[in-house]
Design an enzyme around this catalytic site. Structure first.
Site, PDB file in Angstrom:
ATOM      1  CG  ASP A 134     -15.653  24.071  32.451  1.00  0.00           C
ATOM      2  OD1 ASP A 134     -15.471  24.850  31.499  1.00  0.00           O
ATOM      3  OD2 ASP A 134     -15.203  22.912  32.463  1.00  0.00           O
TER       4      ASP A 134
ATOM      5  CG  HIS B 161     -10.100  19.314  29.301  1.00  0.00           C
ATOM      6  ND1 HIS B 161     -10.677  20.049  28.295  1.00  0.00           N
ATOM      7  CD2 HIS B 161     -10.919  19.453  30.371  1.00  0.00           C
ATOM      8  CE1 HIS B 161     -11.792  20.618  28.734  1.00  0.00           C
ATOM      9  NE2 HIS B 161     -11.973  20.259  30.000  1.00  0.00           N
TER      10      HIS B 161
ATOM     11  CD  GLU C  20     -17.337  20.714  34.540  1.00  0.00           C
ATOM     12  OE1 GLU C  20     -16.222  21.198  34.773  1.00  0.00           O
ATOM     13  OE2 GLU C  20     -17.483  19.735  33.783  1.00  0.00           O
TER      14      GLU C  20
HETATM   15  C1  3PY Z   1     -13.039  22.733  36.002  1.00  0.00           C
HETATM   16  O1  3PY Z   1     -12.541  23.454  36.889  1.00  0.00           O
HETATM   17  O2  3PY Z   1     -13.836  23.132  35.148  1.00  0.00           O
HETATM   18  C2  3PY Z   1     -12.665  21.322  35.967  1.00  0.00           C
HETATM   19  O3  3PY Z   1     -13.176  20.600  35.126  1.00  0.00           O
HETATM   20  C3  3PY Z   1     -11.675  20.843  36.969  1.00  0.00           C
HETATM   21  O4  3PY Z   1     -11.207  19.574  36.722  1.00  0.00           O
HETATM   22 MG    MG Z   2     -14.406  21.520  33.713  1.00  0.00          MG
END
Ligand code: 3PY
Ligand code: MG
Length: 250
Positions: A174, A47, A148
């Protein structure tokens, strides 16, 4: 002799390994945080705006302070994994792993043959990590898969059973979006985190997550999570600066 991956050792011993996410592309801030004694620092290449050259200098700065340099890569891609490890990361955090097949692909990309498909090329490892690095890299490099997405939670046990998966990092944000919660958290979200933790315990793979505060890190360690990120460099910078300004103006 190869430099030991002390974060990997902590996880293998069943202990917590705590670090910070880095999104400031700077050798100086990486080095400054590395001197604080965190077990690892992870460059957020998914990111943040970080070119390959910056990554290399940051890995070097972090390792110079006996802290373990890792990178959260932008995608589960063997070329990215190879280049990131060749630049000096002692492990990768692979985003959005939703199946055992995807986990196997990540592991294969991290390992030299016969265990995997990593190409044995040059890179700066021999200067920083020891001339015997290629012989021992398969044992020292950390392959952390991210769960995630709801699909990943459902397949957590299969994903975390894949040989060579050294740990799991849950992306709570996510995960929330994948559950239709738009970044919010509820009981189902809390239960999903514990489901992944339990899958890890069952198959002997350490699980952790991104925490919003030092208090949450302590709480999660108490719940049996191991690979824990405490916020990010930008958060520390802005929170510290905001507190100073508030005191001055308040
Ligand atoms: C998320 O919370 O989606 C992440 O990728 C944390 O680093
Ligand atoms: Mg993430």
């Amino acid at each position: 002799m190869i430099r030991e991956n002390t974060a990997r050792k902590l996880l293998k011993q069943g202990k917590p390994a705590v670090g910070v996410w880095l999104s400031i592309p700077s050798l100086v801030s990486a080095e400054a945080l590395a001197t604080q004694g965190w077990d690892w620092l992870t460059l957020d290449v998914e990111h943040a705006c970080m070119d390959h050259e910056s990554q290399q200098t940051m890995f070097l700065a972090i390792a110079s302070q006996d802290c373990v340099p890792l990178a959260r890569i932008p995608a589960n891609d063997p070329t990215i994994i190879k280049q990131t490890l060749d630049a000096g990361a002692m492990g990768v955090v692979v985003p959005m792993v939703c199946s055992a097949e995807e986990a196997r692909a990540a592991v294969a990309a991290c390992k030299y043959p016969p265990e995997g498909i990593r190409s044995a090329g040059g890179g700066r490892w021999r200067y920083s990590y020891g001339a015997d690095f290629v012989q021992r890299a398969n044992e020292e490099i950390l392959c952390i898969v991210m769960i995630e997405h709801q699909t990943g939670v459902e397949c957590a046990e299969e994903i975390l059973s894949v040989p060579g998966v050294d740990g799991c990092f849950i992306g709570p944000n996510d995960l929330s979006w994948s559950m239709g919660l738009k970044g919010q958290r509820n009981d189902a979200h809390a239960a999903a985190l514990l489901k992944v933790r339990d899958a890890g315990k069952k198959v002997g793979t350490p699980v952790g997550l991104h925490c919003q505060s030092p208090g949450e890190v302590v709480e999660r360690i108490g719940q049996g999570f191991q690979f824990l990120a405490c916020q990010a460099d930008m958060g520390f910078l802005t929170t510290g600066a905001a507190a100073a300004l508030k005191q001055i103006r308040g």
